[in-house]
Enzyme design. Structure first.
Site, PDB file in Angstrom:
ATOM      1  N   HIS A   1       0.824  -1.216   0.000  1.00 26.26           N
ATOM      2  CA  HIS A   1       0.000   0.000   0.000  1.00 26.26           C
ATOM      3  C   HIS A   1       0.856   1.264   0.000  1.00 26.26           C
ATOM      4  O   HIS A   1       0.349   2.344  -0.318  1.00 26.26           O
ATOM      5  CB  HIS A   1      -0.992  -0.016   1.163  1.00 26.26           C
ATOM      6  CG  HIS A   1      -0.422   0.345   2.497  1.00 26.26           C
ATOM      7  ND1 HIS A   1      -0.083  -0.605   3.448  1.00 26.26           N
ATOM      8  CD2 HIS A   1      -0.146   1.541   3.068  1.00 26.26           C
ATOM      9  CE1 HIS A   1       0.364  -0.002   4.532  1.00 26.26           C
ATOM     10  NE2 HIS A   1       0.339   1.298   4.325  1.00 26.26           N
TER      11      HIS A   1
ATOM     12  N   SER B   1       4.608   2.761   7.873  1.00 29.52           N
ATOM     13  CA  SER B   1       4.231   1.618   7.046  1.00 29.52           C
ATOM     14  C   SER B   1       5.396   1.146   6.189  1.00 29.52           C
ATOM     15  O   SER B   1       6.046   1.941   5.510  1.00 29.52           O
ATOM     16  CB  SER B   1       3.063   1.985   6.134  1.00 29.52           C
ATOM     17  OG  SER B   1       1.895   2.206   6.874  1.00 29.52           O
TER      18      SER B   1
ATOM     19  N   ASP C   1       0.255  -7.567   1.763  1.00 30.68           N
ATOM     20  CA  ASP C   1       0.645  -6.155   1.813  1.00 30.68           C
ATOM     21  C   ASP C   1       2.163  -5.995   1.722  1.00 30.68           C
ATOM     22  O   ASP C   1       2.769  -5.237   2.469  1.00 30.68           O
ATOM     23  CB  ASP C   1       0.123  -5.485   3.093  1.00 30.68           C
ATOM     24  CG  ASP C   1       0.096  -3.957   2.964  1.00 30.68           C
ATOM     25  OD1 ASP C   1       0.310  -3.453   1.851  1.00 30.68           O
ATOM     26  OD2 ASP C   1      -0.128  -3.287   3.993  1.00 30.68           O
TER      27      ASP C   1
END
Length: 240
Positions: free
Chosen positions: A36, A144, A66
């Protein structure tokens, strides 16, 4: 640890770009981050700890975990790959360190513990990621794709999501375990495409009451309660 910047529809630090974290895993220039963070980009800008900025090719991504794997052609000599550990032996209470670029603040380290195991989070393609590590180490926007390390400095997961009521860190962060990611990383490096064995159903243990309601009181096992039309079960005609 590196900063990963890609073009996108929106970003944490500026309109039209995504900014996240990542880390080098070998001398060949392979960098791991979140799918992402990378989005649909074919390349990304990697900023190393010494300030060196270079372009990286996106080798492949796997939205089901992910994960994104990038490759830098010529990483700086000062860049040190992080060793990949194992997440299987983790227990609640183990100390951990999260490293990333929260809110664009480079090379930020936060500490905490493994606060829970075997959590389930939703992947970017809406599939479930299971056996996720929960931690109270502070994780915010920009973390992230960064590594979650054990006390020995080995990567045990990739920081991916937070649970929040305030929009910031509320003490519950989630990292996809390295044991889940390792075969996906190897497949992307080898072929560019990960492969997953899946059926495409959601099941539930068949209770006696459910079996009677379905008209099969003697049946045991599992009931199919949901079918993903994209999967083998849906294509084969299986229905809830």
């Amino acid at each position: 640890m590196v900063k990963v910047t890609t073009a996108g529809d929106s970003g944490s630090d500026g309109e039209g770009e995504r900014i996240g974290s990542g880390f080098l895993i070998d001398a060949d220039g392979h960098v791991l981050s979140n799918a992402h963070v990378v989005g649909d980009a074919r390349s990304a800008t990697i900023t190393f700890e010494d300030g060196t900025t270079t372009e990286a090719e996106v080798l492949g991504r796997d939205e089901s975990t992910d994960l994104a794997v990038l490759r830098v052609a010529d990483p700086p000599e000062s860049a040190r790959p992080l060793p990949l550990g194992v997440s299987g032996p983790l227990v609640v209470g183990d100390p951990v360190i999260a490293i990333g670029n929260p809110f664009g603040l480079d090379r930020t380290a936060t500490t905490g513990i493994v606060s829970a195991l075997k959590r389930i989070i939703r992947a970017p393609n809406d599939f479930e990621i299971q056996n996720v590590i929960q931690t109270d180490a502070a994780i915010n926007q920009g973390n992230s794709g960064g590594p979650l390390l054990d006390a020995g400095g080995a990567v045990i997961g990739i920081n991916s999501q937070i649970a929040t009521g305030s929009g910031g860190n509320d003490g519950i962060g989630f990292a996809v375990p390295i044991d889940t990611l390792r075969p996906v990383v190897n497949a992307i490096i080898r072929t560019g495409t990960p492969e997953h064995a899946w059926v495409g159903i959601t099941g539930r243990t068949l209770t006696p009451d459910m079996a009677r309601a379905l008209g099969h009181p003697d049946h045991r096992g599992a009931a199919v309660v949901g079918v993903d039309d994209r999967g083998p079960a849906g294509r084969a005609g299986l229905r809830p």
